[in-house]
Design a protein around this motif. Structure first.
Motif, PDB file in Angstrom:
ATOM      1  N   THR A 173       1.834  -4.239   3.665  1.00  0.00           N
ATOM      2  CA  THR A 173       1.849  -5.290   4.689  1.00  0.00           C
ATOM      3  C   THR A 173       0.965  -4.963   5.898  1.00  0.00           C
ATOM      4  O   THR A 173       1.449  -4.635   6.980  1.00  0.00           O
ATOM      5  N   TYR A 174      -0.335  -5.075   5.668  1.00  0.00           N
ATOM      6  CA  TYR A 174      -1.271  -5.127   6.790  1.00  0.00           C
ATOM      7  C   TYR A 174      -1.315  -6.596   7.204  1.00  0.00           C
ATOM      8  O   TYR A 174      -2.179  -7.380   6.771  1.00  0.00           O
ATOM      9  N   GLY A 175      -0.336  -6.982   8.056  1.00  0.00           N
ATOM     10  CA  GLY A 175       0.030  -8.375   8.245  1.00  0.00           C
ATOM     11  C   GLY A 175      -1.101  -9.315   8.613  1.00  0.00           C
ATOM     12  O   GLY A 175      -1.247 -10.386   8.017  1.00  0.00           O
ATOM     13  N   TYR A 176      -1.914  -8.977   9.592  1.00  0.00           N
ATOM     14  CA  TYR A 176      -2.951  -9.907  10.034  1.00  0.00           C
ATOM     15  C   TYR A 176      -4.068 -10.090   9.008  1.00  0.00           C
ATOM     16  O   TYR A 176      -4.910 -10.981   9.171  1.00  0.00           O
ATOM     17  N   ILE A 182      10.957   5.857  -2.470  1.00  0.00           N
ATOM     18  CA  ILE A 182      11.533   4.539  -2.780  1.00  0.00           C
ATOM     19  C   ILE A 182      10.565   3.725  -3.639  1.00  0.00           C
ATOM     20  O   ILE A 182      10.950   3.083  -4.610  1.00  0.00           O
ATOM     21  N   CYS A 183       9.268   3.785  -3.300  1.00  0.00           N
ATOM     22  CA  CYS A 183       8.240   3.098  -4.118  1.00  0.00           C
ATOM     23  C   CYS A 183       8.284   3.600  -5.554  1.00  0.00           C
ATOM     24  O   CYS A 183       8.264   2.815  -6.500  1.00  0.00           O
ATOM     25  N   CYS A 231       5.381  -2.690   0.144  1.00  0.00           N
ATOM     26  CA  CYS A 231       5.752  -1.512   0.939  1.00  0.00           C
ATOM     27  C   CYS A 231       5.102  -1.568   2.321  1.00  0.00           C
ATOM     28  O   CYS A 231       3.966  -2.019   2.458  1.00  0.00           O
ATOM     29  N   GLU A 232       5.836  -1.098   3.280  1.00  0.00           N
ATOM     30  CA  GLU A 232       5.266  -0.972   4.619  1.00  0.00           C
ATOM     31  C   GLU A 232       4.204   0.116   4.636  1.00  0.00           C
ATOM     32  O   GLU A 232       4.188   1.020   3.803  1.00  0.00           O
ATOM     33  N   ILE A 246      10.033  -2.718   0.995  1.00  0.00           N
ATOM     34  CA  ILE A 246      10.487  -1.447   1.572  1.00  0.00           C
ATOM     35  C   ILE A 246      10.083  -1.422   3.041  1.00  0.00           C
ATOM     36  O   ILE A 246       8.895  -1.398   3.371  1.00  0.00           O
ATOM     37  N   ALA A 247      11.086  -1.458   3.906  1.00  0.00           N
ATOM     38  CA  ALA A 247      10.832  -1.505   5.359  1.00  0.00           C
ATOM     39  C   ALA A 247      11.673  -0.435   6.040  1.00  0.00           C
ATOM     40  O   ALA A 247      12.487  -0.713   6.917  1.00  0.00           O
TER      41      ALA A 247
END
Ligand code: NAD
Length: 390
Positions: free
Chosen positions: A141-144, A100-101, A113-114, A90-91
């Motif tokens: 998505t806590y990307g790092y 949406i979740c 989910c973002e 979900i972005a």
């Protein structure tokens, strides 16, 4: 070292909601999910404009019938297909995440989910209950957080290299919104409108990133109370802030600080975390992610390089190319998607042992981000007063 797909039961059929043509974050979701062959993009509702989303999906090679008008149609149709999706990312803008979740989990679909996961802790707890009830993974998505030197910091802190932890200094302070760029940029416009962005702008948009890094590095640290001051330097953004300072007192006496900012003129990204102990400090900066400073009091600075044999095995596990060649945001995201895939497979197989060995930003990470923003806003709106962390 990551060299191929780890999945035993085959590629996970996967869809996206949002992340359409021209979106900021859609491309990296696809790049990270598809890189190791764990997910296959087979469906989507990519855009608020259904026609544009359909055209975009087909340009990615999807069948026209699997490019849907909206997320409801996507989940309904895919959950009835024998080859339907098992996971969705979900972005979309923040205000849509909760609905949406919820719909995805209820349709039996795993979720990435973002951030922020949703607007309130109550909503986040509802998603947690649903994910438990339906036994679905929710990744955030806590990307790092997927970067190997974050693992290295966690291990060094755990084995006592820094001594007793005293101070955690964090910031995510870029300068890209130092003026009212939202007047010409729709992707920034929704970020400064509470209807779409929620109760905060920079606290949720950027501050939660280093906060999560601190949770990975320092799993024992618990916030006791905090004080937050927030400002809207571009006045039209009020009540949402484009700058915020948050001071946190942790149980046991350590203190933390998060600077969340979008008006740090001249700064590219400015995401940093410095952990200071009684003997030594570690510092990591996302603009130079392959190096981490290790400073022992009274000794010369050491620079730890990603991919080198002197690192802890946990910091080498997700290595893709060895030291010297830089890895960065794309690899960190890929590492997260790699773990999301393993978590989804283990959940489907009911393999509690495999699940227990996996760490990734899950629904609890999502909840903590939402909780932190809620507490910061409560403090700031009460005149920057100390509030107990609830
Ligand atoms: P954006 O405005 O650039 O793109 C949003 C996309 O979602 C567009 O394609 C839009 O058409 C689509 N969309 C909107 N509503 C939709 C709906 N109801 N159904 C289907 N599609 C819909 O936004 P962005 O910058 O890509 O941000 C999206 C999300 O990603 C936000 O929650 C943001 O906080 C998050 N984000 C995270 C990171 C990170 O590092 N993890 C970085 C940037 C953005």
């Amino acid at each position: 070292m990551i060299t191929s797909s780890p999945l035993r039961n085959g590629t996970i059929p996967w869809a996206m909601v949002g992340g359409g043509q021209g979106s900021q974050i859609g491309y990296i979701h696809r790049s990270a999910a598809l890189r190791d062959g764990n997910f296959q993009l087979v469906a989507g509702a990519f855009d608020i404009d259904a026609e544009r989303g359909r055209t975009f999906g087909q340009s990615l090679g999807l069948q026209a019938e699997r490019c849907y008008d909206n997320y409801q149609a996507l989940f309904n149709a895919e959950s009835q297909r024998a080859d339907g999706i098992r996971a969705v990312s979900i972005a979309t803008p923040n205000g849509t995440h909760f609905a949406i979740c919820k719909a995805a989990i209820e349709a039996g679909i795993h979720v990435v989910c973002e951030k922020p996961l949703c607007f309130t802790t109550a909503e986040a707890e509802e998603l947690l209950a649903l994910s438990k009830q339906h036994q679905r993974v929710v990744g955030v998505t806590y990307g790092y957080a997927g970067h190997q030197l974050i693992e290295q910091a966690r291990e060094m802190i755990a084995r006592g290299d820094l001594g007793d932890i005293r101070i955690v200094q964090m910031q995510f302070a870029h300068g890209f919104h130092n003026e009212a760029v939202e007047l010409a940029n729709p992707a920034t416009r929704w970020r400064v409108d509470p209807k779409f962005a929620g109760p905060s702008y920079v606290l949720g948009d950027v501050g939660t990133h280093p906060l999560y890094l601190s949770e990975v590095m320092l799993p024992e640290l618990k916030i006791q109370r905090l004080m937050c001051s927030r400002q809207s330097f571009v006045k039209s953004r009020a009540p949402l802030e484009d700058n915020a300072f948050t001071i946190m007192e942790y149980e046991g006496g350590a203190i933390g600080y998060v600077w969340s900012c979008a008006v740090n003129a001249g700064s590219m990204h400015g995401q940093k975390i410095r952990v200071i102990g009684s003997k030594a400090s570690l510092e990591w900066w996302d603009e130079r992610p392959n190096q981490m400073s290790y400073e022992i009091q009274g000794q010369p600075l050491q620079v730890l390089e990603r991919g080198m044999g002197y690192l802890h095995p946990a910091a080498l596990h997700d290595d893709r190319i060895g030291g010297g060649h830089p890895e960065g945001l794309f690899e960190a995201w890929s590492n997260l998607y790699y773990r999301f895939a393993l978590a989804m497979e283990a959940t489907d197989a009911g393999d509690a042992t495999a699940l227990a060995m996996l760490r990734y930003p899950d629904i609890h990470a999502g909840i903590e981000g939402v909780r932190w923003v809620e507490n910061c806003v409560r403090s700031a709106d009460a005149g920057a007063t100390w509030v107990d962390y609830v």
